[in-house]
Enzyme design. Structure first.
Site, PDB file in Angstrom:
ATOM      1  N   HIS A   1       5.622 -43.750 -22.527  1.00  0.00           N
ATOM      2  CA  HIS A   1       6.606 -43.612 -21.466  1.00  0.00           C
ATOM      3  C   HIS A   1       6.070 -42.823 -20.278  1.00  0.00           C
ATOM      4  O   HIS A   1       6.213 -43.219 -19.140  1.00  0.00           O
ATOM      5  CB  HIS A   1       7.909 -42.997 -21.956  1.00  0.00           C
ATOM      6  CG  HIS A   1       8.972 -43.134 -20.910  1.00  0.00           C
ATOM      7  ND1 HIS A   1       9.542 -44.342 -20.603  1.00  0.00           N
ATOM      8  CD2 HIS A   1       9.487 -42.257 -20.047  1.00  0.00           C
ATOM      9  CE1 HIS A   1      10.384 -44.195 -19.603  1.00  0.00           C
ATOM     10  NE2 HIS A   1      10.371 -42.949 -19.253  1.00  0.00           N
TER      11      HIS A   1
ATOM     12  N   TYR B   1       5.190 -42.515 -15.479  1.00  0.00           N
ATOM     13  CA  TYR B   1       5.367 -41.462 -14.466  1.00  0.00           C
ATOM     14  C   TYR B   1       4.039 -41.080 -13.847  1.00  0.00           C
ATOM     15  O   TYR B   1       3.979 -40.713 -12.671  1.00  0.00           O
ATOM     16  CB  TYR B   1       6.099 -40.264 -15.079  1.00  0.00           C
ATOM     17  CG  TYR B   1       7.515 -40.644 -15.392  1.00  0.00           C
ATOM     18  CD1 TYR B   1       8.491 -40.588 -14.391  1.00  0.00           C
ATOM     19  CD2 TYR B   1       7.867 -41.171 -16.611  1.00  0.00           C
ATOM     20  CE1 TYR B   1       9.771 -41.013 -14.643  1.00  0.00           C
ATOM     21  CE2 TYR B   1       9.140 -41.597 -16.880  1.00  0.00           C
ATOM     22  CZ  TYR B   1      10.100 -41.522 -15.890  1.00  0.00           C
ATOM     23  OH  TYR B   1      11.360 -41.962 -16.121  1.00  0.00           O
TER      24      TYR B   1
ATOM     25  N   HIS C   1      11.586 -55.578 -16.527  1.00  0.00           N
ATOM     26  CA  HIS C   1      11.872 -54.205 -16.131  1.00  0.00           C
ATOM     27  C   HIS C   1      10.614 -53.474 -15.676  1.00  0.00           C
ATOM     28  O   HIS C   1      10.560 -52.908 -14.592  1.00  0.00           O
ATOM     29  CB  HIS C   1      12.521 -53.441 -17.290  1.00  0.00           C
ATOM     30  CG  HIS C   1      12.578 -51.961 -17.070  1.00  0.00           C
ATOM     31  ND1 HIS C   1      13.416 -51.381 -16.129  1.00  0.00           N
ATOM     32  CD2 HIS C   1      11.872 -50.939 -17.613  1.00  0.00           C
ATOM     33  CE1 HIS C   1      13.233 -50.079 -16.139  1.00  0.00           C
ATOM     34  NE2 HIS C   1      12.297 -49.786 -17.024  1.00  0.00           N
ATOM     35  N   PHE C   2       9.573 -53.501 -16.516  1.00  0.00           N
ATOM     36  CA  PHE C   2       8.433 -52.668 -16.103  1.00  0.00           C
ATOM     37  C   PHE C   2       7.592 -53.331 -15.027  1.00  0.00           C
ATOM     38  O   PHE C   2       6.898 -52.643 -14.289  1.00  0.00           O
ATOM     39  CB  PHE C   2       7.619 -52.150 -17.304  1.00  0.00           C
ATOM     40  CG  PHE C   2       6.815 -53.168 -18.051  1.00  0.00           C
ATOM     41  CD1 PHE C   2       5.634 -53.661 -17.530  1.00  0.00           C
ATOM     42  CD2 PHE C   2       7.221 -53.598 -19.298  1.00  0.00           C
ATOM     43  CE1 PHE C   2       4.886 -54.576 -18.237  1.00  0.00           C
ATOM     44  CE2 PHE C   2       6.471 -54.522 -20.007  1.00  0.00           C
ATOM     45  CZ  PHE C   2       5.308 -55.013 -19.466  1.00  0.00           C
ATOM     46  N   HIS C   3       7.665 -54.663 -14.904  1.00  0.00           N
ATOM     47  CA  HIS C   3       6.979 -55.262 -13.761  1.00  0.00           C
ATOM     48  C   HIS C   3       7.690 -54.887 -12.457  1.00  0.00           C
ATOM     49  O   HIS C   3       7.048 -54.673 -11.442  1.00  0.00           O
ATOM     50  CB  HIS C   3       6.881 -56.778 -13.911  1.00  0.00           C
ATOM     51  CG  HIS C   3       5.710 -57.202 -14.755  1.00  0.00           C
ATOM     52  ND1 HIS C   3       5.741 -57.218 -16.123  1.00  0.00           N
ATOM     53  CD2 HIS C   3       4.445 -57.586 -14.416  1.00  0.00           C
ATOM     54  CE1 HIS C   3       4.557 -57.607 -16.591  1.00  0.00           C
ATOM     55  NE2 HIS C   3       3.753 -57.836 -15.579  1.00  0.00           N
TER      56      HIS C   3
ATOM     57  N   ARG D   1       9.518 -61.582 -25.951  1.00  0.00           N
ATOM     58  CA  ARG D   1       8.371 -61.466 -25.057  1.00  0.00           C
ATOM     59  C   ARG D   1       7.081 -61.733 -25.830  1.00  0.00           C
ATOM     60  O   ARG D   1       7.084 -61.820 -27.056  1.00  0.00           O
ATOM     61  CB  ARG D   1       8.357 -60.070 -24.445  1.00  0.00           C
ATOM     62  CG  ARG D   1       8.107 -58.980 -25.440  1.00  0.00           C
ATOM     63  CD  ARG D   1       8.425 -57.609 -24.884  1.00  0.00           C
ATOM     64  NE  ARG D   1       7.304 -57.079 -24.141  1.00  0.00           N
ATOM     65  CZ  ARG D   1       7.057 -55.758 -24.028  1.00  0.00           C
ATOM     66  NH1 ARG D   1       7.836 -54.874 -24.593  1.00  0.00           N
ATOM     67  NH2 ARG D   1       6.047 -55.329 -23.323  1.00  0.00           N
ATOM     68  N   ARG D   2       5.996 -61.857 -25.093  1.00  0.00           N
ATOM     69  CA  ARG D   2       4.642 -61.937 -25.659  1.00  0.00           C
ATOM     70  C   ARG D   2       4.420 -63.139 -26.540  1.00  0.00           C
ATOM     71  O   ARG D   2       3.736 -63.059 -27.539  1.00  0.00           O
ATOM     72  CB  ARG D   2       4.330 -60.674 -26.449  1.00  0.00           C
ATOM     73  CG  ARG D   2       4.222 -59.471 -25.572  1.00  0.00           C
ATOM     74  CD  ARG D   2       4.077 -58.231 -26.380  1.00  0.00           C
ATOM     75  NE  ARG D   2       3.697 -57.127 -25.513  1.00  0.00           N
ATOM     76  CZ  ARG D   2       4.059 -55.885 -25.707  1.00  0.00           C
ATOM     77  NH1 ARG D   2       4.793 -55.578 -26.744  1.00  0.00           N
ATOM     78  NH2 ARG D   2       3.692 -54.949 -24.888  1.00  0.00           N
TER      79      ARG D   2
END
Lengths: 263, 192, 541
Positions: C215, C219, C366-368, C429-430
């Protein structure tokens, strides 16, 4: 302001940041470790200490649930990926002697045209597991079962390592021009059929899955049909029955013909 | 903020005190927003008892087929004496066993599942049933289905080259049908 | 005052070259798993490509940007040459060597385990060794940032550390500590297994170690973007930074709470107790606070700039912003994507809502959106801002820059919104391919096609970005002046020592890690018989 003053309860930055962080940690610990678990009836907790232990993640012993025993013999081989992957010259030598009695059906060099499986170059874990299953009755064959019945565990390991040591010999049926059918390349994802090669060695190996290239089409077809109908059940936890029963008769034919023609 | 003024911008009349006050208000609002969100999670945890798995249990993935609750003949759905249903399943490269789960609608169900080799994911499409199968540990989660129907059950975690072919099924039937099935067999699946 | 320009340029060029390569893979993956492609191919190629794409985009590219930008900040903000120049070159050399060492087995198909490793699957040892080398190279940067700050402080007692440098060092500490989790997993668990020294591995423990990194690494990726928000954006649009102190508070909060919350990635894992999952979900809520503070400060800073330019009205000032300025445009687009991505993040952090989208395409979306969108678009802005100072040549293809930024934004929205949607439908996913002919998943086909076009738009934008930089490298010489950072509205003459040093915050960070991770890790290490056989991937026939 000097550094000394920072680490002092009189410095509000210190006292507030440490205090707030600690307060959140303590509060969330009380809620997460005690209150929330106690509120869950299905956990059947035996008190506050049990609540803390289970919420913290202390492992429980498996529940002694009454399991339904199998109505038929299942394989009792513990298959691991590193199983029988090391060559052992002594073992191979012993295996060569023991393998003489296998030559009638499987050929003197582990290759035969008699529709019995080619064993030359087969993964040792596969040969060992099948011998074991014949011995325990998890797999039944009128010819193989009596042979395996008298073999000691070490004999089976030796024979398996010997055959793994022999080079694969291309069968007389090799046809490199035969295009791979879709069922081999991609399987049928929504029917739970992965590509054959993701377990059987062309792309990756799943321990216990045999190399299929050059095996007789008659043999492959018979085994797939046996898995599909449930007459062969020595695949651990149905790993092959799950696939075979989803295949159409035509797909079984295609796979058998394709692999017979492979080196 | 304990910073001190050494010059004032003046030109647009925004004094430092005003700036600091607005900033403090926003910071307070932000803290309130976060407090509400965290509070909501705790609230649902308490009133709907939707919390992560309460106990950690271990299982040896290499010997699942030898003994214990995950032997082949014990997998599938079983009607318990209290009327609830327990479903036992395993994930392996590249299928779930049973390949097709059959469960009753409107019934409390406990899923107990584990992996026989690598990490798999257990997801039932069209529901919020979703958990991980980690080799060495047993996943245990309470679920229920509102209505009869069919759902796909893909593995949602990369588990090797055949991952994209790892799709199982769930068949939800009404309670009576399930009870009738349970009367004739001790472990139910919808594998043909 | 930028002295070691070649060093900084080397970091940025290497970063953007590997970014370009990974972007091509990403676009290909989008296409090949969509209904536009006939899916009869070896699925291993897809997983191989995802491993390379993830490793480069997750470990190599942002690390190089953070390092290069960090060196630039150190020299420009502290107004002195970098201490430890040779070490810095050694650091980038390690990153480069590590990347090559990792990518050789990956491209040969010997380590198709994805960049998140997934033990007990074990690939070729050199893949993991390469990743460790990349991390070790970045740790040299962490040490250099700390040393440069210490040297400056020794000569500048009682002066506030410039915000840019304060944030930069905060980011380096965050990364230094964050990377420890994956490093422990690699060095003590995965690499010994990959080398054959042991044949079993505790997959549950490995996942806990990885969550330590998983996580907070986001950041670490985010910090250069936030530095750009606070210290480049207000200056670039001719305004002031609303609040210097709030910036420091935001970065300090990242240091303290970004890392010890990683277990929220394991909400659905059976090996971690529910109590620790709850504790870490509470702290996960806290990490939204610095972002909320930042959004306020940046919007307020923009308003100041607009009103200085004559902007009027409650909302009219927005129109008066210098929209033709690429930094203005990038920041605005970044904030929009951060808003959408952050809203999605609030859903992920809640255990109850997470279960409906856990490990679906929603997460990929989300993370893209957060990383590829909100964060990377500011990497572009940082490069555009720094380039004239690094090359000593003018960079004035503003039209092209704006087109590039818009394309990136549109591409990211077109890619990730359909992903979010099919995730809600339950698309896992994946997976290398999907049989869209099956009625159960046929409704997802259209959305997947749309997102494949998004991938092409992103690729176009990436190519345009590289063209702008290359043109800048060959443009006529031009003096860009000294590199400077935004000036706060109210320059604090004196700031509390708490906002000018890291000791307390590092102590809190480590303390909180022990509280939140100590028991789960210790307990999993103590439990016997949970090590499982390694499953070797890409083993020979």
């Amino acid at each position: 302001m000097s550094e000394d003053e920072l680490y002092s309860p009189r410095n509000p930055w210190f006292s507030i940041s440490v205090g707030v962080t600690a307060a959140i940690a303590v509060l969330s610990a009380i809620v997460g470790l005690i209150w929330l678990p106690l509120l869950q009836p299905n956990l059947k907790l035996a008190g506050i200490w049990d609540a803390i232990c289970s919420a913290a993640g202390v492992p429980n012993l498996p529940r002694p649930a009454a399991a339904v025993p199998p109505a038929f013999k299942t394989s009792n081989v513990v298959v691991t990926p590193e199983m029988l992957t090391r060559q052992d010259q002594v073992s191979i030598g012993r295996g060569a002697t023991l393998a003489q009695r296998c030559a009638i059906c499987h050929g003197p060099q582990g290759v035969s045209d008699a529709n019995s499986p080619n064993l030359a170059g087969q993964y040792a874990a596969v040969t060992y597991k099948e011998l074991n299953d014949f011995k325990t009755g998890a797999r039944v064959n009128v010819v193989m079962s009596p042979f395996a019945a008298n073999m000691a565990d070490q004999d089976m390991r030796d024979v398996a390592l010997y055959y793994a040591y022999l080079p694969r010999v291309p069968s007389s049926q090799v046809n490199p021009n035969l295009p791979a059918p879709a069922i081999v390349v991609t399987g049928a994802p929504m029917r739970n059929i992965p590509p054959c090669g993701s377990c059987h060695g062309e792309i990756d190996i799943k321990a216990g899955s045999p190399w299929l290239g050059g095996q007789s089409a008659v043999y492959i077809k018979a085994q797939l049909q046996a898995f599909a109908s449930g007459t062969r059940r020595n695949d651990i936890s149905e790993q092959m029955r799950n696939i075979a029963r989803q295949m159409t008769a035509e797909e079984i034919d295609q796979v058998a013909r394709y692999y017979e023609a492979q080196p | 903020m304990t910073s001190e003024t050494d010059h004032s911008p003046g030109a647009h009349g925004l004094g430092e005190a005003v700036a600091a006050r607005i900033e403090r208000r926003w910071a307070t609002l932000s803290i309130v927003i976060i407090g509400v969100l965290v509070g909501l999670a705790a609230f649902f945890g308490i009133y709907h008892t939707t919390m992560p798995q309460g106990r950690v249990e271990t299982a040896d993935p290499t010997t699942l087929h030898l003994s214990g609750e995950f032997v082949e003949s014990n997998l599938g759905s079983v009607l318990e004496v209290d009327g609830s249903v327990t479903v036992r399943a395993i994930g392996q490269q590249y299928s779930f066993t049973p390949q097709c789960l059959v469960v009753p609608a409107e019934t409390p169900i406990t899923i107990r599942a584990t992996s026989a080799d690598v990490v798999h994911g257990f997801l039932i499409e069209g529901t919020n049933i979703n958990t991980m199968l980690v080799p060495g540990y047993v996943s245990d989660l309470p679920i229920s289905f509102k209505a009869p129907g069919e759902h796909m059950m893909p593995c949602q975690e990369f588990c090797g080259i055949g991952h994209q072919g790892m799709w199982g099924k769930v068949k939800v039937v009404d309670q009576t049908t399930f009870r009738n099935m349970a009367a004739s067999k001790r472990r139910l699946t919808c594998v043909d | 005052m930028l002295i070691n320009k070649r060093l900084i340029l080397a970091h940025f060029w290497l970063a953007f070259i590997v970014f370009g390569a990974a972007l091509v893979l990403g676009a290909w993956q989008m296409f090949e798993r969509s209904p536009l492609n006939v899916w009869h191919f070896n699925p291993e190629f897809y997983y191989r490509s995802v491993t390379a794409h993830g490793t480069v985009m997750g470990y190599v590219f942002p690390t190089l940007v953070a390092m290069g930008f960090g060196y630039a900040i150190s020299e420009a903000a502290l107004e002195r040459p970098l201490v430890g120049r040779r070490w810095a070159w050694a650091g980038i050399a390690l990153v480069a060597i590590g990347s090559v060492v990792a990518m050789i087995p990956v491209s040969l198909g010997l380590a198709s385990v994805l960049y998140t490793f997934y033990p007990p699957m074990i690939g070729n040892a050199f893949y993991y060794i390469g990743v460790v080398l990349v991390v070790v190279g970045s740790w040299i940067w962490v040490a250099l940032m700390s040393i440069n700050l210490a040297v400056w402080k020794r000569d500048n007692r009682d002066k506030p550390v410039p915000l840019a440098m304060f944030a930069n060092v905060a980011g380096s500490y965050l990364w230094g500590w964050t990377a420890v989790g994956a490093a422990l997993e690699l060095i003590f668990q995965i690499i010994p297994t990959a080398l054959g020294l042991t044949t079993t591995i505790d997959a549950g423990l490995a996942r806990v170690f990885f969550s330590w990194t998983l996580h907070a690494i986001v950041y670490f990726w985010l910090i250069p973007t936030y530095i750009a928000y606070y210290t480049i954006f207000p200056r670039a649009i001719g305004g002031r930074l609303y609040s210097d102190a709030m910036g420091r508070v935001a970065f300090i909060m990242f240091v303290v709470v970004a890392m010890p919350i990683g277990v929220h990635h394991l909400f659905a894992d059976p090996q971690v107790g529910a109590g620790f999952k709850f504790m870490q979900s509470v702290f996960t809520g806290l990490v939204a606070l610095p972002t909320l503070l930042t959004v306020f400060t940046i919007c307020a800073s923009a308003e100041i700039a607009s009103r200085l330019r004559g902007g009027r009205g409650a909302f009219g000032w927005i129109g008066a912003l210098p929209w033709k300025n690429p930094i203005m445009l990038a920041t605005a687009l970044s904030l929009v994507m951060l808003g959408f991505g952050g809203a999605g993040g609030l859903i992920n952090m809640s255990y109850q809502l997470n279960t409906s989208i856990h490990n679906t395409q929603w997460i990929t979306g989300h993370f893209h959106l957060i990383f590829g969108g909100a964060i990377v678009i500011m990497y572009f802005a940082i490069a555009y801002d720094l380039w004239p100072h690094l090359t000593g040549r003018t960079l004035d293809s503003y039209g092209m820059m704006r087109t590039q930024l818009w394309l990136w934004f549109i591409g990211m929205i077109v890619t990730t919104f359909p992903w979010h949607y099919v995730g809600i439908l339950g698309m896992p996913r994946r997976m290398a391919f999907y049989d869209y002919a099956n009625p159960a998943i046929a409704p997802q086909a259209f959305s997947v096609v749309i997102s494949a076009f998004g991938g092409l738009i992103l690729l176009t934008s990436g190519i345009l970005f590289l063209i702008v930089l290359i043109r800048g490298q060959f443009a006529p010489r031009g003096e860009a002046g000294a590199y400077s950072f935004a000036i706060p509205l109210h320059m604090p003459a004196r700031i509390p020592v708490a906002l000018n040093s890291f000791g307390l915050w590092l102590a809190l960070m480590i303390g909180l890690t022990i509280v939140n991770y100590g028991y789960p890790i210790g307990q999993l290490m103590a439990v016997k018989n949970t090590s499982v056989p390694a499953v070797y991937v890409g083993a020979s026939r």
